[in-house]
Scaffold this active site. Structure first.
Site, mmCIF file in Angstrom:
data_model
loop_
_atom_site.group_PDB
_atom_site.id
_atom_site.type_symbol
_atom_site.label_atom_id
_atom_site.label_comp_id
_atom_site.label_asym_id
_atom_site.label_seq_id
_atom_site.Cartn_x
_atom_site.Cartn_y
_atom_site.Cartn_z
ATOM 1 N N ASP A 258 -17.457 -6.072 -35.538
ATOM 2 C CA ASP A 258 -16.179 -4.981 -35.765
ATOM 3 C C ASP A 258 -14.918 -5.571 -34.989
ATOM 4 O O ASP A 258 -13.878 -5.674 -35.233
ATOM 5 C CB ASP A 258 -16.678 -3.832 -35.584
ATOM 6 C CG ASP A 258 -17.894 -3.455 -36.274
ATOM 7 O OD1 ASP A 258 -18.235 -3.929 -37.224
ATOM 8 O OD2 ASP A 258 -18.705 -2.450 -35.834
ATOM 9 N N ASP B 249 -25.057 -9.704 -37.549
ATOM 10 C CA ASP B 249 -24.294 -10.158 -36.179
ATOM 11 C C ASP B 249 -25.238 -10.238 -35.003
ATOM 12 O O ASP B 249 -24.973 -11.321 -34.466
ATOM 13 C CB ASP B 249 -23.075 -9.370 -36.443
ATOM 14 C CG ASP B 249 -23.091 -7.890 -36.142
ATOM 15 O OD1 ASP B 249 -24.224 -7.386 -36.375
ATOM 16 O OD2 ASP B 249 -22.179 -7.244 -35.692
ATOM 17 N N ARG C 215 -12.005 -2.409 -40.313
ATOM 18 C CA ARG C 215 -12.689 -3.588 -41.117
ATOM 19 C C ARG C 215 -13.329 -3.184 -41.975
ATOM 20 O O ARG C 215 -13.776 -2.012 -42.050
ATOM 21 C CB ARG C 215 -13.209 -4.871 -40.307
ATOM 22 C CG ARG C 215 -14.566 -4.167 -39.696
ATOM 23 C CD ARG C 215 -15.644 -4.423 -40.343
ATOM 24 N NE ARG C 215 -17.023 -3.871 -39.729
ATOM 25 C CZ ARG C 215 -17.395 -2.586 -40.267
ATOM 26 N NH1 ARG C 215 -16.858 -2.056 -41.023
ATOM 27 N NH2 ARG C 215 -18.447 -2.253 -39.470
HETATM 28 C C1 GLA Z 1 -22.346 -1.778 -37.287
HETATM 29 C C2 GLA Z 1 -22.217 -2.686 -35.929
HETATM 30 C C3 GLA Z 1 -21.956 -4.001 -36.335
HETATM 31 C C4 GLA Z 1 -23.030 -4.637 -37.542
HETATM 32 C C5 GLA Z 1 -23.137 -3.596 -38.568
HETATM 33 C C6 GLA Z 1 -24.109 -4.071 -39.392
HETATM 34 O O1 GLA Z 1 -20.916 -1.703 -38.061
HETATM 35 O O2 GLA Z 1 -21.253 -2.023 -35.075
HETATM 36 O O3 GLA Z 1 -22.013 -4.865 -35.134
HETATM 37 O O4 GLA Z 1 -24.200 -4.699 -36.931
HETATM 38 O O5 GLA Z 1 -23.297 -2.208 -38.138
HETATM 39 O O6 GLA Z 1 -23.990 -4.939 -40.111
#
Ligand code: GLA
Length: 331
Positions: free
Chosen positions: A145, A18, A9
């Protein structure tokens, strides 16, 4: 024989929100991890086309973080969370650049979970898999994610409310490019300040009662200057996610790009998760004709920048297409 495909993603906007119960707007991309093989036995055994060693994980694995080779830890984390009744033997391959912030680990977790079989609906499965990631890597990541990989919709980003766990597909215009450019800087989230940011935001949430509901007036009364900045990032970033969605719906790419740039500035100044290299990359990309905006995507302290551009405006990076979520096919 099963063939499971789980996409990576890119997060268009909604950085470091999140895990606060805020809003995010990721899209599943056309780079994916594929697991092929069959269920059976009392272990999960996967060979990798991309990584050294064979992953052999017993169904009663106790300590996922101690498993070798290191890429097998994510598989062990999934096994420890889901405790499947039977194992799986097969092979894994990926087109996701590993460790750049495009969720290669989440895609592996999703692919392994679906290969093993689960009845959990997407939000509950994503919760389990973020716990699997924590068990494997020690990173207390949010839910974005894994949920994006599970619920992506072709041609759309997905607006996720991380409190209600509702998912709203947001159509993306066909005549724009979404380009991911790697800063080349690598810093594992586990050793970075990600966990510290989570703790700071949790402290702000405790002070305010509920950070997702807070206003800038609420934030202004926080005494601690660091917690005040972190809370301000979350409140303004949630508003930017909605502003970005509105701009995209109106076909106003100039405003959408400005909102992305403001997001990066907040990640730099208030959340303090960027680096000089990421900041310089955003400035350079935004100075290129046909680029509407750019921002850090992913956890920060290195990794990738995502840009919104006219078709073909950038000749570097990966042009990614908004893609469907994970699929399982019987062969
Ligand atoms: C990483 C984490 C996600 C999110 C991003 C920041 O990708 O795995 O859960 O917190 O950082 O947006």
């Amino acid at each position: 024989m099963l063939r499971v495909r789980a996409p990576g993603r890119v997060n268009l906007i909604g950085g470091h929100t999140d895990y606060t119960g805020g809003l995010v707007l990721p899209m599943a991309i056309d780079f994916a991890t594929v697991v092929e093989g069959e269920r059976g036995g009392d272990e999960v055994r996967l060979e990798s086309a991309d990584e050294a060693g064979v992953a052999v994980v017993a169904l009663d694995v106790e300590d996922p973080a101690g498993v070798t080779p290191p890429w097998a830890r994510y598989i062990a984390g999934v096994v420890a969370e889901l405790r499947p009744p039977v194992g799986f033997t097969g092979r894994v391959s990926t087109s996701i650049p590993i460790g750049t912030g495009l969720s290669s680990s989440a895609a592996l977790e999703v692919a392994v979970a679906l290969a093993l079989g689960t009845d959990l609906p997407p939000a509950a499965l994503a919760q389990s898999l973020r716990q699997a990631e924590f068990r494997a890597s020690g990173v207390p990541c949010g839910i974005m994610d894994q949920l994006a990989s599970l619920t992506g919709v072709e041609g759309h980003a997905v607006l996720i409310d991380c409190t209600a766990l509702t998912i709203t597909p947001v159509p993306l215009p066909p005549d724009v490019d979404i380009v991911v450019v790697d800063s080349g800087e690598r810093r594992a989230l586990a050793t970075s300040g990600y966990a510290a940011r989570r703790a700071e935001v949790a402290a702000a949430d405790a002070l305010l009662g509920s950070l997702p509901q807070a206003t800038l007036d609420d934030v202004a009364v926080i005494d601690d200057p660091v917690l005040r900045k972190r809370a301000r990032h979350v409140v303004t970033e949630n508003a930017r996610v909605l502003a970005f969605c509105a701009a995209i719906a109106a076909g106003d790419l100039a405003t959408a790009g400005e909102v992305m740039v403001a997001s990066h500035a907040s990640l730099r100044d208030d959340q303090e998760v960027t680096t000089a290299a990421l900041d310089a990359l955003v400035v350079r990309l935004c100075a290129t004709p046909g680029v509407y905006g750019a921002r850090l995507t992913g956890g920060g302290w290195g990794g990738c920048v995502v840009a919104l551009t006219d078709p073909g405006a950038l000749t570097e990076g990966w042009t990614v297409r908004p893609s469907a979520g994970a699929t399982v096919d019987e062969l």
